[in-house]
Every structure is written in structure tokens, then in C-alpha cells.
Motif scaffolding. Sequence first.
Motif, PDB file in Angstrom:
ATOM      1  N   VAL A 126       0.884  -1.315  -0.002  1.00 51.85           N
ATOM      2  CA  VAL A 126      -0.039  -0.098  -0.021  1.00 51.85           C
ATOM      3  C   VAL A 126       0.921   1.391   0.144  1.00 51.85           C
ATOM      4  N   ILE A 127       2.029   1.361   0.992  1.00 52.57           N
ATOM      5  CA  ILE A 127       2.571   2.466   0.841  1.00 52.57           C
ATOM      6  C   ILE A 127       3.450   2.768  -0.237  1.00 52.57           C
ATOM      7  N   PRO A 128       4.112   1.785  -0.990  1.00 53.39           N
ATOM      8  CA  PRO A 128       4.884   1.668  -2.233  1.00 53.39           C
ATOM      9  C   PRO A 128       3.732   2.309  -3.463  1.00 53.39           C
ATOM     10  N   ARG A 129       2.579   1.843  -3.108  1.00 56.19           N
ATOM     11  CA  ARG A 129       1.509   2.218  -4.309  1.00 56.19           C
ATOM     12  C   ARG A 129       1.172   3.732  -4.143  1.00 56.19           C
ATOM     13  N   ALA A 130       1.078   4.110  -2.865  1.00 57.32           N
ATOM     14  CA  ALA A 130       0.772   5.768  -2.597  1.00 57.32           C
ATOM     15  C   ALA A 130       1.819   6.253  -3.080  1.00 57.32           C
ATOM     16  N   LEU A 131       3.157   5.988  -3.042  1.00 59.43           N
ATOM     17  CA  LEU A 131       4.254   6.961  -3.390  1.00 59.43           C
ATOM     18  C   LEU A 131       4.262   7.073  -4.972  1.00 59.43           C
ATOM     19  N   LYS A 132       4.065   5.879  -5.567  1.00 60.34           N
ATOM     20  CA  LYS A 132       4.148   5.851  -6.910  1.00 60.34           C
ATOM     21  C   LYS A 132       2.915   6.556  -7.512  1.00 60.34           C
ATOM     22  N   GLU A 133       1.750   6.725  -6.996  1.00 61.44           N
ATOM     23  CA  GLU A 133       0.595   7.204  -7.632  1.00 61.44           C
ATOM     24  C   GLU A 133       0.659   8.811  -7.096  1.00 61.44           C
ATOM     25  N   GLY A 134       1.659   9.141  -6.495  1.00 59.83           N
ATOM     26  CA  GLY A 134       1.864  10.595  -6.104  1.00 59.83           C
ATOM     27  C   GLY A 134       0.819  11.078  -4.848  1.00 59.83           C
ATOM     28  N   TYR A 135       0.305  10.272  -4.036  1.00 58.88           N
ATOM     29  CA  TYR A 135      -0.125  10.677  -2.774  1.00 58.88           C
ATOM     30  C   TYR A 135       0.941  11.468  -1.861  1.00 58.88           C
ATOM     31  N   ARG A 136       0.464  12.310  -1.015  1.00 62.47           N
ATOM     32  CA  ARG A 136       1.223  12.897  -0.127  1.00 62.47           C
ATOM     33  C   ARG A 136       1.320  11.978   1.122  1.00 62.47           C
ATOM     34  N   VAL A 137       2.513  11.619   1.349  1.00 58.95           N
ATOM     35  CA  VAL A 137       2.957  10.571   2.177  1.00 58.95           C
ATOM     36  C   VAL A 137       4.032  11.112   3.085  1.00 58.95           C
ATOM     37  N   TYR A 138       3.928  11.533   4.491  1.00 58.32           N
ATOM     38  CA  TYR A 138       4.796  12.237   5.219  1.00 58.32           C
ATOM     39  C   TYR A 138       5.431  11.121   6.397  1.00 58.32           C
ATOM     40  N   ALA A 139       6.476  11.562   6.912  1.00 60.88           N
ATOM     41  CA  ALA A 139       7.069  10.799   8.118  1.00 60.88           C
ATOM     42  C   ALA A 139       6.837  11.730   8.982  1.00 60.88           C
ATOM     43  N   TYR A 140       6.674  11.207  10.205  1.00 62.95           N
ATOM     44  CA  TYR A 140       6.448  11.838  11.549  1.00 62.95           C
ATOM     45  C   TYR A 140       7.527  11.443  12.512  1.00 62.95           C
ATOM     46  N   ASP A 141       8.384  12.387  13.048  1.00 61.73           N
ATOM     47  CA  ASP A 141       9.470  12.016  13.706  1.00 61.73           C
ATOM     48  C   ASP A 141       8.952  11.636  15.500  1.00 61.73           C
ATOM     49  N   PHE A 142       9.184  10.485  15.706  1.00 64.11           N
ATOM     50  CA  PHE A 142       8.738  10.244  17.123  1.00 64.11           C
ATOM     51  C   PHE A 142       9.209  10.831  18.161  1.00 64.11           C
ATOM     52  N   HIS A 143      10.640  11.163  18.034  1.00 58.70           N
ATOM     53  CA  HIS A 143      11.236  11.734  18.750  1.00 58.70           C
ATOM     54  C   HIS A 143      10.706  13.283  19.272  1.00 58.70           C
ATOM     55  N   ARG A 144       9.746  13.808  18.177  1.00 57.54           N
ATOM     56  CA  ARG A 144       9.401  15.133  18.704  1.00 57.54           C
ATOM     57  C   ARG A 144       7.930  14.914  19.295  1.00 57.54           C
ATOM     58  N   ASN A 145       7.581  13.419  19.842  1.00 53.79           N
ATOM     59  CA  ASN A 145       6.262  13.429  20.248  1.00 53.79           C
ATOM     60  C   ASN A 145       6.333  13.796  21.800  1.00 53.79           C
ATOM     61  N   PRO A 146       5.353  14.684  22.179  1.00 56.43           N
ATOM     62  CA  PRO A 146       5.603  15.072  23.683  1.00 56.43           C
ATOM     63  C   PRO A 146       4.553  14.445  24.597  1.00 56.43           C
ATOM     64  N   ILE A 147       5.119  13.997  25.718  1.00 54.50           N
ATOM     65  CA  ILE A 147       4.274  13.024  26.833  1.00 54.50           C
ATOM     66  C   ILE A 147       4.086  14.235  27.982  1.00 54.50           C
ATOM     67  N   PRO A 148       2.971  14.329  28.386  1.00 55.52           N
ATOM     68  CA  PRO A 148       2.898  15.166  29.589  1.00 55.52           C
ATOM     69  C   PRO A 148       3.703  14.427  30.746  1.00 55.52           C
ATOM     70  N   GLY A 149       4.328  15.330  31.509  1.00 49.90           N
ATOM     71  CA  GLY A 149       4.901  14.872  32.610  1.00 49.90           C
ATOM     72  C   GLY A 149       6.186  14.185  32.456  1.00 49.90           C
ATOM     73  N   GLN A 150       6.660  14.176  31.087  1.00 49.77           N
ATOM     74  CA  GLN A 150       7.991  13.450  30.827  1.00 49.77           C
ATOM     75  C   GLN A 150       9.062  14.509  30.362  1.00 49.77           C
ATOM     76  N   GLU A 151      10.360  14.576  30.949  1.00 56.41           N
ATOM     77  CA  GLU A 151      11.076  15.487  30.316  1.00 56.41           C
ATOM     78  C   GLU A 151      11.762  14.843  29.332  1.00 56.41           C
ATOM     79  N   GLY A 152      12.283  15.882  28.448  1.00 59.57           N
ATOM     80  CA  GLY A 152      13.307  15.488  27.125  1.00 59.57           C
ATOM     81  C   GLY A 152      12.570  14.425  26.241  1.00 59.57           C
ATOM     82  N   PRO A 153      13.247  14.277  25.076  1.00 60.18           N
ATOM     83  CA  PRO A 153      12.542  13.691  23.979  1.00 60.18           C
ATOM     84  C   PRO A 153      12.043  12.080  24.171  1.00 60.18           C
ATOM     85  N   ASN A 154      11.008  11.862  23.354  1.00 63.62           N
ATOM     86  CA  ASN A 154      10.420  10.492  23.499  1.00 63.62           C
ATOM     87  C   ASN A 154      11.104   9.453  22.792  1.00 63.62           C
TER      88      ASN A 154
END
Length: 414
Positions: free
Chosen positions: A233-261
Motif C-alpha cells: 500500500v505505501i509503495p503504491r501511494a508513493l508511486k501514484e503521487g499521494y502526499r505521504v509524510y514521516a512523523y518524527d517520533f522523537h518530537r512526540n510530547p508526553i505530559p509529565g515526561q522531560e526530554g525527547p520521547n
Amino acid sequence: MVKVEVLGMILAGGQGSRLYPLTAKRAKPAVPFGAKYRIIDFVLNNFVNSGIYAIYVLTQYKAQSLTEHIQRYWRFGAFLEDHFILLVPAQMYRYEELGPVWYRGTADAIYQNLHLVQNHAPQAVAIFGGDHIFKMNVRHMVEYHYEKRADITIAAYPVPVAEAGRFGVLQVDEEWRITEFQEKPKTPKPLPTKPHLALASMGNYIFRTEALFELLEADARDEASSHDFGKDVIPRALKEGYRVYAYDFHRNPIPGQEGPNLYWRDVGTLDAYFEASMDLVKVIPEFDLFNPEWPLRTANLFSPPAKFVHETGERVGRALNSLLAGGVIVSGGTVRESVLFRRVRVNSYSLVERSVLFDDVEVGRYCRIRNAIIDKNVKIPPHTEIGYDLEADRARGFTVTPEGVVVVPKGYRF
């Protein structure tokens, strides 16, 4: 049915064959972890803590234990139509179209249940695996998905290049739009700025609903497809021009947790499961179970408190750098760097170190156990040693992993 903004769908049907014998009688997401939880509890908590309350859990293999756990302990009540956690067993819903087939892959599992998505008309569908240990504010990823006007957003995590062959590997541009996707490549492409790392897909996706329908319906018509998100599915989406983005998990904020995730573990092998369990008993663990702003819910079985008894000579009940669940009794024995589930009993003069003991394990007197995982309802006779002579452990029929961890199956009788 009532409309929802974000619909959660958890893929929890995996066999987990590499976790055998822990998966001999249960699905991988139902495997116990962390003294009182099951693996699936972590993704369920991620959704609930993120304010996503409409959740389907798709099951297939050996689902009874998982079914009972969710039906009994994960309920919102009956008065809010948009608050539910419902189990969806494989039921050949598209029998007339596909014939007598169960889920043929991750994408097909969703395809066979697109009617559930249609019923709720969500703006986005969050499709997550049910077999990883991590914390994630899913709402933050959803907002990123909206900001990018993405058709698909994939949670991404940097891993050493040597390990990247187990994952889908992403290449992104400066805006984090995905330009290339390799599914479990033999020679993974590293990050341009960090040649020792590759950007791995975590197998967690946010889809724009219309794009999900288009891609899955096209995939279902493709007889050459294996009907998998990563392979097809993901290769098909890229081939057909869908807008596919990566989300950087390290940017994910967890309440009550200091520093990167930073913590995400695929506990797909016995050694990976054992290593993740040992992570929990460190003085300052990478994965914190004790954050009150990110509660980790699970079954409430009303267990009594843990208890330590005897303080005479060498007969001292004690636990050091360990996690103990309710109902544990350490009666004159020593527990060190271990995880003990409910109602475990360690009797006098015994030593348990660097081990994981599931519910209702009893360790007799003068036992020595190290580097072991012992499944439920095992009664270990006095003077038994496990983890000291690996050939003797194999002769008993125990599994011994490449890293030397001994696994005793559920209900084993000595």
C-alpha cells in the motif's frame, strides 16, 4: 452510528511465532509484560490518553486471552456512543467478493472492515500495531498530519543501519515528505546526515479516510499484492503521487515526561522481550511506568499488597531493583533485577535474578533461577536450578534463546 473525528484501529491478530512458547496459547498482543500489563495495554493507553475514544481492535490468531482481557477490563460504559473499544474478530465479511479467506495481510485486515470506517465517517483513521512497547501522544501526530495536508502519515524512528533490515526504511526530503520506501531491505539506505542510522517505519499510520478507501480498494483488486501496508500500500501511494509524510517520533510530547520521547521496542523475539523487561528494573528506567500524567491502565484484579517476610540469618525476604505486582510473597528468598507478576511466591533461601516470572509461579526452597522467563502456573520444586546449565535446561524441553535466556512454558510440570 455516531460520527467521530479520528477512528482508531489496532491490528492485534499477529501470531507472534518468534515469541513461542509465550504465544503457544495466546496472541502476541496478549503476552504479559511489566508485572501487571499485557502488551496491547500500551497502545490502548496511547489512544485513550490522547483523547481518541473510538477504537476497534482487530483479532485473529489465538484470540481468547486477548478477547477476555479487553472485554472485562477495557470498557467505557454504555452512555457515550462515541466512546468504545470493540473487538473485531476475523469473520470473512467480504466472503462474496474474496471467498473463504481470513485476513491476508495488514492492509486486508482493514479492507475487510472498511464498513466500520464508513459507519463513523471519520476525518482520519489511526491504524496502529498492537504489539509494541511505547508511549505516544497520538493527537500530536494527528495534528501534524492535518498541518501537512497529508494523505498518509507514518510514525518514524531512527535505528542502527545494522538493525534496519527488520523494518520499512524511509527516505525523506527537508519537509519530511517521504520520497522512497524500502520494505525490510537487505541493504538499508542510511540517513544522509547520520550514516550509521536509518529511518524506520514504526508501522503506525494516520490515513485521510478517502485516501484509505482508494488505496485499499485498488490493493484488493491487485492479484499480485500480498495486501500488506509496508510491502504494497505505501509503495503504491508513493508511486501514484499521494502526499505521504514521516512523523518524527522523537518530537512526540508526553505530559509529565522531560526530554525527547525515545523509547520504542518491538518485542518480537524472546530476547527482545527479555531485554525490554530488564529495561524496566533499571534504577532510572528508559521507560517510566510511574508518570501520573500518563496513566497506564490495565486489568484491576484487586490483588493484595506484596509481602516480604523473615529476617533471620540468611533467611531474609528481599527484592532489589525489581518490579513486583500485587499478591507477591517473598518468603525468606532474594529477588534481584527481576519482574514478578501477580501472586508469585519465592520461598526461603532461593535466589531469583534477572528473570521474569508470570502469574502464580511458585519457587521452592533453595532454588537458583537466572536469565529466565517462566510462564504462568509453574511450580518449581525445591533445589531446582534454571539458567545455570543450559544443556540441562534444553533436556527438560525448555526453550533457550540465542542470548541464553531460558523460557519455561505455561503450566510446565517438573
